[in-house]
Design a protein around this motif. Structure first.
Motif: not given
Length: 156
Positions: A24-43
């Motif tokens: 859908s055109g998301a940048t890696p930074h946007q993907i990382m932010s989304y993953l961190r919002r979904r799982n704050p403990c992601i490493k």
């Protein structure tokens, strides 16, 4: 612990999310932010996102090279294209144009504008863009050519 790659392994769900967001055109930074919002403990770190995207792309190629996929897509898309290879069977030139552009250029053949980019792609091949200008003072792309170099014989 996040320094160790074994601690940064992404789950199948996270890999699927990266794939969908990339499409859908998301940048890696946007993907990382989304993953961190979904799982704050992601490493995971940005490198994990880039590597996962590269692995997804490699899997989607099905063992074919990027050039093979390009030529297949051009053929499936109805583009007119031609390739030149050297004595060692290395690709030196790729020229492609959409049939509508060819038809328009036959109708409006007054002015060509040619512009060659610097070697900014991964293959270090200059990209020559040929643009036609119509009598209505509008322009359209006629064709694109990847060149081996920017010498006169490559243009000819």
């Amino acid at each position: 612990m996040s320094r160790h790659s074994s601690a940064r392994v992404l789950s199948n769900d996270e890999v699927q999310t990266i794939d969908e967001m990339t499409k859908s055109g998301a940048t890696p930074h946007q993907i990382m932010s989304y993953l961190r919002r979904r799982n704050p403990c992601i490493k995971a770190v940005a490198t994990n996102i880039y590597n996962t995207k590269a692995n997804i792309l490699k899997a989607s190629l099905g063992g074919r090279s990027n050039i093979q996929v390009l030529l297949e897509e051009l053929g499936n898309g109805g583009f007119l294209f031609d390739v030149l290879k050297d004595e060692e069977d290395h690709l030196t030139h790729v020229c492609f144009a959409h049939p509508n552009s060819v038809q328009l250029s036959r109708s409006y053949s007054n002015v060509f504008v040619m512009d060659c980019t610097y070697k900014t792609n991964r293959y270090n091949m200059p990209l020559l863009e040929i643009i036609r200008i119509r009598s209505f003072n509008t322009s359209f792309y006629f064709c694109f050519i990847f060149l081996k170099s920017e010498r006169l014989d490559d243009y000819l």
